[in-house]
Each structure stands twice: as structure tokens, then as C-alpha cells.
Design a protein around this motif. Structure first.
Motif, short mmCIF file in Angstrom:
data_model
loop_
_atom_site.label_atom_id
_atom_site.label_comp_id
_atom_site.label_asym_id
_atom_site.label_seq_id
_atom_site.Cartn_x
_atom_site.Cartn_y
_atom_site.Cartn_z
N ALA A 170 0.85 -1.19 0.00
CA ALA A 170 0.00 0.00 0.00
C ALA A 170 0.88 1.23 0.00
CB ALA A 170 -0.92 0.01 1.22
N ASP A 171 0.43 2.27 -0.71
CA ASP A 171 1.21 3.51 -0.74
C ASP A 171 0.77 4.44 0.38
OD1 ASP A 171 -1.22 4.53 -1.59
OD2 ASP A 171 -0.54 5.06 -3.60
N ALA A 172 1.50 5.54 0.54
CA ALA A 172 1.25 6.48 1.63
C ALA A 172 -0.16 7.05 1.58
CB ALA A 172 2.28 7.61 1.60
N ALA A 173 -0.64 7.38 0.39
CA ALA A 173 -1.98 7.96 0.26
C ALA A 173 -3.04 6.97 0.70
CB ALA A 173 -2.22 8.41 -1.18
N THR A 174 -2.87 5.73 0.35
CA THR A 174 -3.83 4.69 0.75
C THR A 174 -3.84 4.52 2.26
OG1 THR A 174 -3.52 3.55 -1.36
CG2 THR A 174 -4.46 2.26 0.44
N ILE A 175 -2.66 4.52 2.85
CA ILE A 175 -2.56 4.36 4.31
C ILE A 175 -3.20 5.55 5.01
CG2 ILE A 175 -0.97 4.20 6.27
CD1 ILE A 175 0.99 2.78 4.25
N ARG A 176 -2.91 6.76 4.56
CA ARG A 176 -3.52 7.95 5.18
C ARG A 176 -5.04 7.95 5.02
NH1 ARG A 176 0.08 11.11 7.54
NH2 ARG A 176 2.16 11.30 6.66
N ALA A 177 -5.53 7.54 3.85
CA ALA A 177 -6.98 7.47 3.63
C ALA A 177 -7.60 6.43 4.57
CB ALA A 177 -7.28 7.13 2.18
N GLN A 178 -6.92 5.31 4.74
CA GLN A 178 -7.43 4.28 5.65
C GLN A 178 -7.42 4.78 7.09
OE1 GLN A 178 -8.85 1.69 4.52
NE2 GLN A 178 -9.18 0.51 6.35
N MET A 179 -6.38 5.51 7.47
CA MET A 179 -6.33 6.07 8.82
C MET A 179 -7.49 7.02 9.05
SD MET A 179 -2.24 6.72 9.42
CE MET A 179 -2.35 7.22 11.15
N ALA A 180 -7.80 7.86 8.07
CA ALA A 180 -8.91 8.81 8.19
C ALA A 180 -10.24 8.06 8.32
CB ALA A 180 -8.94 9.76 7.01
N ALA A 181 -10.43 7.06 7.47
CA ALA A 181 -11.68 6.30 7.51
C ALA A 181 -11.82 5.56 8.84
CB ALA A 181 -11.73 5.32 6.34
N LEU A 182 -10.73 5.00 9.32
CA LEU A 182 -10.78 4.25 10.57
C LEU A 182 -10.91 5.16 11.79
CD1 LEU A 182 -8.24 1.40 9.78
CD2 LEU A 182 -10.74 1.26 9.88
N THR A 183 -10.46 6.40 11.68
CA THR A 183 -10.68 7.36 12.76
C THR A 183 -12.18 7.59 12.93
OG1 THR A 183 -8.57 8.46 12.43
CG2 THR A 183 -10.29 9.75 13.52
N THR A 184 -12.87 7.77 11.82
CA THR A 184 -14.33 7.94 11.86
C THR A 184 -15.00 6.70 12.42
OG1 THR A 184 -14.21 9.44 9.97
CG2 THR A 184 -16.35 8.45 10.44
N GLU A 185 -14.58 5.54 11.96
CA GLU A 185 -15.16 4.28 12.43
C GLU A 185 -14.90 4.08 13.92
OE1 GLU A 185 -16.98 0.56 12.76
OE2 GLU A 185 -17.26 2.22 11.37
N ALA A 186 -13.69 4.36 14.37
CA ALA A 186 -13.36 4.18 15.79
C ALA A 186 -14.19 5.11 16.66
CB ALA A 186 -11.87 4.43 16.01
N ARG A 187 -14.35 6.35 16.23
CA ARG A 187 -15.18 7.30 17.00
C ARG A 187 -16.62 6.81 17.07
NH1 ARG A 187 -12.72 12.74 14.34
NH2 ARG A 187 -10.86 12.86 15.66
N ARG A 188 -17.13 6.27 15.97
CA ARG A 188 -18.50 5.75 15.96
C ARG A 188 -18.62 4.57 16.93
NH1 ARG A 188 -21.04 1.71 14.68
NH2 ARG A 188 -19.33 0.69 13.59
N GLN A 189 -17.65 3.67 16.89
CA GLN A 189 -17.71 2.52 17.78
C GLN A 189 -17.65 2.93 19.25
OE1 GLN A 189 -14.63 -0.32 16.82
NE2 GLN A 189 -15.43 -0.69 14.75
N ILE A 190 -16.78 3.88 19.57
CA ILE A 190 -16.67 4.34 20.96
C ILE A 190 -17.97 5.02 21.40
CG2 ILE A 190 -15.45 5.95 22.50
CD1 ILE A 190 -13.80 3.45 21.79
N ALA A 191 -18.54 5.84 20.52
CA ALA A 191 -19.80 6.52 20.85
C ALA A 191 -20.92 5.50 21.07
CB ALA A 191 -20.18 7.49 19.75
N ASP A 192 -20.94 4.44 20.27
CA ASP A 192 -21.99 3.42 20.41
C ASP A 192 -21.84 2.65 21.72
OD1 ASP A 192 -23.00 4.14 17.96
OD2 ASP A 192 -22.25 2.37 16.88
N GLU A 193 -20.62 2.55 22.23
CA GLU A 193 -20.38 1.83 23.47
C GLU A 193 -20.75 2.64 24.71
OE1 GLU A 193 -16.29 0.70 23.36
OE2 GLU A 193 -16.59 -0.69 21.69
N THR A 194 -20.78 3.96 24.56
CA THR A 194 -21.06 4.80 25.75
C THR A 194 -22.51 5.16 25.86
OG1 THR A 194 -20.47 6.80 24.53
CG2 THR A 194 -18.78 5.78 25.89
#
Length: 104
Positions: free
Chosen positions: A80-104
Motif C-alpha cells: 500500500a502507498d502512503a496515500a492509501t494508508i492515510r486514507a485508511q487512517m482517516a476512515a478508521l478514525t471515523t469508524e473508531a469514533r463511531r464505535q466508541i460513541a456506540d459503546e457509551t
């Protein structure tokens, strides 16, 4: 004066709570990123879990997320190239926030 002190304590409590949620979301994002990278590397089971935890641990090297990015980028050379990794990090940041919010 009591009202001011109550408001100050409430603000401090909210600040601490928000910081805790940010920390949890970043750690969750890093674990999810590690799982994604492990999959690209063909790792499964305990090996994948161990790799994901190494990504989480990389975040303690320095403030910010660049330490995590550098680790994953170095590990994913040819996958994977740098752009793909950064895009995945951004998408997973959103997903992680959603998961944490759903748990609280």
C-alpha cells in the motif's frame, strides 16, 4: 461563588471525559489499522492480533499519529502507498469514533 466552582468542576470533568474518549478512539483506530495492515500482509490469528497491538504500541513513541503512520508505511512497502494508508487512517478514525460513541 459556589456556582462558579460548580461550573469550573463541570468544565474540567467534561474536558477530562473528552480527552479520555479521544485517547480511546485513537487507540481503537490504531488497532483497526493494524488489523487492516495485518490482512494486507497475510497475517491471521494470533500473528495478526500481535501485529495490531504493535501498531497500537507505536503510537507511544511520540505525540501525534506520524509514528503510527511511519510504522505501517514501512511494514506495507509493496502492499500500500502512503496515500492509501492515510486514507485508511482517516476512515478508521471515523469508524473508531463511531464505535466508541456506540459503546457509551
Amino acid at each position: 461563588m459556589s456556582t462558579f466552582n460548580d461550573r469550573e468542576r463541570a468544565f474540567e470533568s467534561k474536558f477530562a471525559h473528552d480527552a479520555d474518549l479521544r485517547f480511546k478512539a485513537e487507540a481503537r483506530r490504531n488497532r483497526l489499522l493494524g488489523e487492516w495492515a495485518a490482512d494486507l500482509l497475510g497475517k491471521t490469528g494470533d500473528e495478526a492480533r500481535s501485529y495490531a497491538m504493535s501498531v497500537v504500541s507505536a503510537d507511544f513513541d511520540e505525540p501525534g499519529e506520524e509514528d503510527v503512520f511511519r510504522k505501517v508505511e514501512a511494514d506495507l512497502v509493496g502492499h500500500a502507498d502512503a496515500a492509501t494508508i492515510r486514507a485508511q487512517m482517516a476512515a478508521l478514525t471515523t469508524e473508531a469514533r463511531r464505535q466508541i460513541a456506540d459503546e457509551t
